[in-house]
Structure formats: structure tokens, C-alpha cells
Design an enzyme around this catalytic site. Structure first.
Site, PDB file in Angstrom:
ATOM      1  N   PRO A  14      44.178  28.759  43.382  1.00 21.91           N
ATOM      2  CA  PRO A  14      44.705  27.829  44.391  1.00 21.91           C
ATOM      3  C   PRO A  14      44.053  27.988  45.757  1.00 21.91           C
ATOM      4  CG  PRO A  14      46.494  29.032  43.285  1.00 21.91           C
ATOM      5  CD  PRO A  14      45.206  29.632  42.813  1.00 21.91           C
ATOM      6  N   LYS A  15      43.731  29.250  46.139  1.00 22.50           N
ATOM      7  CA  LYS A  15      43.146  29.448  47.472  1.00 22.50           C
ATOM      8  C   LYS A  15      41.710  28.941  47.505  1.00 22.50           C
ATOM      9  CE  LYS A  15      46.313  32.647  49.359  1.00 22.50           C
ATOM     10  NZ  LYS A  15      46.652  34.039  49.131  1.00 22.50           N
ATOM     11  N   LYS A  16      40.980  29.182  46.408  1.00 24.94           N
ATOM     12  CA  LYS A  16      39.608  28.656  46.346  1.00 24.94           C
ATOM     13  C   LYS A  16      39.641  27.127  46.277  1.00 24.94           C
ATOM     14  CE  LYS A  16      36.440  30.087  43.079  1.00 24.94           C
ATOM     15  NZ  LYS A  16      35.727  29.904  41.819  1.00 24.94           N
ATOM     16  N   ASP A  76      31.338  28.814  41.045  1.00 27.73           N
ATOM     17  CA  ASP A  76      31.469  30.179  40.547  1.00 27.73           C
ATOM     18  C   ASP A  76      30.909  31.086  41.616  1.00 27.73           C
ATOM     19  OD1 ASP A  76      32.390  31.740  38.117  1.00 27.73           O
ATOM     20  OD2 ASP A  76      30.465  32.671  38.549  1.00 27.73           O
ATOM     21  N   PHE A 159      41.172  35.176  50.652  1.00 26.83           N
ATOM     22  CA  PHE A 159      41.609  35.688  49.351  1.00 26.83           C
ATOM     23  C   PHE A 159      40.570  36.683  48.865  1.00 26.83           C
ATOM     24  CE2 PHE A 159      38.604  33.562  46.479  1.00 26.83           C
ATOM     25  CZ  PHE A 159      38.094  32.571  47.289  1.00 26.83           C
ATOM     26  N   GLY A 160      40.828  37.223  47.689  1.00 32.94           N
ATOM     27  CA  GLY A 160      39.825  38.074  47.041  1.00 32.94           C
ATOM     28  C   GLY A 160      39.375  39.231  47.925  1.00 32.94           C
ATOM     29  N   ASP A 162      37.940  39.117  50.774  1.00 33.03           N
ATOM     30  CA  ASP A 162      37.834  38.772  52.202  1.00 33.03           C
ATOM     31  C   ASP A 162      38.278  39.888  53.154  1.00 33.03           C
ATOM     32  OD1 ASP A 162      36.633  36.305  51.994  1.00 33.03           O
ATOM     33  OD2 ASP A 162      38.495  35.162  52.078  1.00 33.03           O
ATOM     34  N   HIS A 187      29.531  31.244  51.955  1.00 30.16           N
ATOM     35  CA  HIS A 187      28.743  30.920  50.767  1.00 30.16           C
ATOM     36  C   HIS A 187      29.182  29.589  50.158  1.00 30.16           C
ATOM     37  CE1 HIS A 187      32.380  33.060  49.938  1.00 30.16           C
ATOM     38  NE2 HIS A 187      32.242  33.099  48.630  1.00 30.16           N
ATOM     39  N   ARG A 188      30.525  29.413  50.004  1.00 30.18           N
ATOM     40  CA  ARG A 188      31.006  28.183  49.362  1.00 30.18           C
ATOM     41  C   ARG A 188      30.804  26.978  50.274  1.00 30.18           C
ATOM     42  NH1 ARG A 188      34.187  30.536  46.583  1.00 30.18           N
ATOM     43  NH2 ARG A 188      35.575  30.949  48.315  1.00 30.18           N
TER      44      ARG A 188
HETATM   45  O1  LIG Z   1      37.019  30.261  38.215  1.00 27.75           O
HETATM   46  P1  LIG Z   1      37.997  29.580  39.112  1.00 27.75           P
HETATM   47  O2  LIG Z   1      39.155  29.000  38.378  1.00 27.75           O
HETATM   48  O3  LIG Z   1      37.366  28.599  40.055  1.00 27.75           O
HETATM   49  O4  LIG Z   1      38.650  30.687  40.117  1.00 27.75           O
HETATM   50  P2  LIG Z   1      38.323  32.258  40.146  1.00 27.75           P
HETATM   51  O5  LIG Z   1      39.138  32.876  41.232  1.00 27.75           O
HETATM   52  O6  LIG Z   1      38.445  32.817  38.777  1.00 27.75           O
HETATM   53  O7  LIG Z   1      36.833  32.292  40.649  1.00 27.75           O
HETATM   54  P3  LIG Z   1      35.523  32.936  40.001  1.00 27.75           P
HETATM   55  O8  LIG Z   1      35.657  33.035  38.539  1.00 27.75           O
HETATM   56  O9  LIG Z   1      34.379  32.167  40.582  1.00 27.75           O
HETATM   57  O10 LIG Z   1      35.535  34.406  40.585  1.00 27.75           O
HETATM   58  C1  LIG Z   1      35.219  34.602  41.924  1.00 27.75           C
HETATM   59  C2  LIG Z   1      35.740  35.941  42.380  1.00 27.75           C
HETATM   60  O11 LIG Z   1      34.895  36.369  43.456  1.00 27.75           O
HETATM   61  C3  LIG Z   1      35.631  36.641  44.605  1.00 27.75           C
HETATM   62  N1  LIG Z   1      35.338  35.674  45.657  1.00 27.75           N
HETATM   63  C4  LIG Z   1      34.649  34.500  45.546  1.00 27.75           C
HETATM   64  N2  LIG Z   1      34.630  33.842  46.699  1.00 27.75           N
HETATM   65  C5  LIG Z   1      35.315  34.601  47.574  1.00 27.75           C
HETATM   66  C6  LIG Z   1      35.651  34.441  48.919  1.00 27.75           C
HETATM   67  O12 LIG Z   1      35.321  33.372  49.600  1.00 27.75           O
HETATM   68  N3  LIG Z   1      36.372  35.407  49.496  1.00 27.75           N
HETATM   69  C7  LIG Z   1      36.756  36.496  48.812  1.00 27.75           C
HETATM   70  N4  LIG Z   1      36.503  36.720  47.532  1.00 27.75           N
HETATM   71  C8  LIG Z   1      35.767  35.776  46.906  1.00 27.75           C
HETATM   72  C9  LIG Z   1      37.093  36.569  44.229  1.00 27.75           C
HETATM   73  O13 LIG Z   1      37.554  37.856  43.966  1.00 27.75           O
HETATM   74  C10 LIG Z   1      37.143  35.754  42.955  1.00 27.75           C
HETATM   75  O14 LIG Z   1      38.096  36.242  42.071  1.00 27.75           O
HETATM   76 MG   LIG Z   2      37.159  32.252  37.244  1.00 30.73          MG
END
Ligand SMILES: O=P(O)(O)OP(=O)(O)OP(=O)(O)OC[C@H]1O[C@@H](n2cnc3c(O)ncnc32)[C@H](O)[C@@H]1O
Ligand SMILES: [Mg+2]
Length: 203
Positions: A14-16, A76, A159-160, A162, A187-188
Site C-alpha cells: 500500500p505504501k509503495k 520492482d 516504508f521498508g 527508509d 529511485h522510483r
Molecule cells: O511487489 P509489490 O507488490 O509491488 O510490493 P513489494 O513491497 O513486495 O515490493 P518489491 O517486491 O519490489 O520489494 C521491494 C522491497 O525493497 C524495499 N524498498 C523498495 N523501495 C523502497 C523505498 O522507497 N524505501 C524503502 N524501502 C524500499 C522494501 O523493503 C520492499 O519490500
Molecule cells: Mg513484491
């Protein structure tokens, strides 16, 4: 005015998803309606087992386009740490063993880097964004955001990883930036903005 073209945004995070929507909205491409996965019938999703971010983004976008008949965009992404020879990379989401466990993933990364000195803590967030059209046309873009891995968490945004990623050129973590600051540099943000011409051409 012709009907808007519907564009599926395929992410389960959801955050992405919110970031994807924000950057696409900010690009203000008129005549495109963003559609989430919760607005289309559920479909089987191929595991994200590609060796590169580009392959995984294509896996997600191809699934979405094939299942719905809509144009589909997917991201991704992950963090590539210099001192770990580019890992976690495509394994970022499941670095501690299970997909999407932000807390555990971040704790493991901090522990692995505990003895790495400040001058060797460089890292880059990487995003590959794929656009797949129902007719099979594919476009993939890439963005990178350089910084260092901090020694402890800071900030409550994002998230993640960050909270432990400090982008070059400042001293705040990515979780301490406003959403707009993150989008401008991330990056995104970079990868998605590169995809905008191909999205605009859908109309
Ligand atoms: O695949 P979807 O459903 O899009 O969602 P996901 O969260 O599983 O996404 P990914 O498989 O692409 O995994 C990306 C991981 O990398 C990290 N990540 C990616 N972009 C990030 C960001 O902007 N800030 C922090 N962590 C990030 C984060 O931990 C994510 O779980
Ligand atoms: Mg994923």
C-alpha cells in the site's frame, strides 16, 4: 472528450502503491485513469523470482496486462549495499526470510553492517518500472538513489529500509523526508518519470 484510458498499477504494497499513484498524478497526464489491484478481479500472480529488478517488474506488469486486458505498470525495487556486493538487491523484500517484513529486514541489515566503517556504508535504492500494453508492447525504465546505510533508524515516514537510508547530500533519513522530497529524488520517482512519455502515448 474520449473515455479515459485505464492503467492498472500492480503493487500489493500500500505504501509503495501510494508513491506510484502520487508520482503518476504529479505528472498530470490527462486522460489516464489509474486502477488498483483491488478494483479488478483477482488473478494468479507469478512469483517474483527474476534475477534482476527489470525481470521482476516485467513479471508483475505482464501478469496484470494479461489478466485484465488493461495497460499495466509495475515497480520492482530494493536496496543494493556496496559492502554486501549489491545484496539484498532483488531479495530486499524477503531478506530476513519472509516477504514484506520491514522491521526484520531492516534489523538484519543493520546487524550485518555493524562492523562496517562509516566510509564503506554506501548503498543505492534501485527501482525498475515496467509498462506492458495489452498488445504486448513493453517499456522498462530504471532509477537509482545513492546514499549510506545509517547505524540506527530515524524517522517515521516512507516504508521498508527508509529509516536507515540517508540519501547523499543531506543528513536526514529517507523516512524523515516529506513525501514530495522523497518523490523528487527517489529511485522510483526517477524510473516512473522516465515512463511518463510511454504512458502519455497510451491516449
Ligand atoms: O511487489 P509489490 O507488490 O509491488 O510490493 P513489494 O513491497 O513486495 O515490493 P518489491 O517486491 O519490489 O520489494 C521491494 C522491497 O525493497 C524495499 N524498498 C523498495 N523501495 C523502497 C523505498 O522507497 N524505501 C524503502 N524501502 C524500499 C522494501 O523493503 C520492499 O519490500
Ligand atoms: Mg513484491
Amino acid at each position: 472528450m474520449p473515455d479515459p484510458v485505464r492503467l492498472l498499477v500492480a503493487s500489493r504494497n500500500p505504501k509503495k502503491l501510494a508513491e506510484l499513484r502520487r508520482v503518476l498524478d504529479a505528472a498530470a497526464v490527462e486522460g489516464i485513469e489509474l486502477v488498483g489491484l483491488d478494483e479488478v478481479p483477482e488473478y494468479p500472480e507469478t512469483p517474483e523470482t527474476g534475477a534482476t529488478f527489470e525481470e521482476n517488474a516485467l513479471i508483475k506488469a505482464r501478469d496484470g496486462a494479461a489478466a485484465t486486458g488493461l495497460a499495466c505498470v509495475a515497480d520492482d525495487s530494493g536496496i543494493a549495499v556496496d559492502a554486501l556486493n549489491g545484496m539484498p538487491g532483488v531479495l530486499s523484500a524477503r531478506w530476513s526470510g519472509r516477504h514484506g517484513e520491514d522491521e526484520a529486514n531492516t534489523s538484519l541489515l543493520l546487524a550485518q553492517l555493524a562492523d562496517v566503517p562509516d566510509e564503506r556504508r554506501g548503498a543505492g535504492f534501485v527501482s525498475a518500472c515496467a509498462l506492458v500494453l495489452p498488445n504486448g508492447t513493453e517499456t522498462v525504465t530504471r532509477g537509482e538513489w545513492r546514499g549510506v546505510v545509517a547505524r540506527e533508524r530515524a524517522g517515521g515516514g516512507g516504508f521498508g529500509y527508509d529509516p536507515v537510508f540517508v540519501p547523499d547530500g543531506g543528513d536526514r533519513s529517507a523516512a524523515e523526508l516529506s513525501p514530495q522530497e522523497k518523490d523528487a529524488a527517489s529511485h522510483r520517482g526517477i524510473a516512473l518519470r522516465a515512463l511518463v512519455p510511454a504512458i502519455a502515448a497510451l491516449r
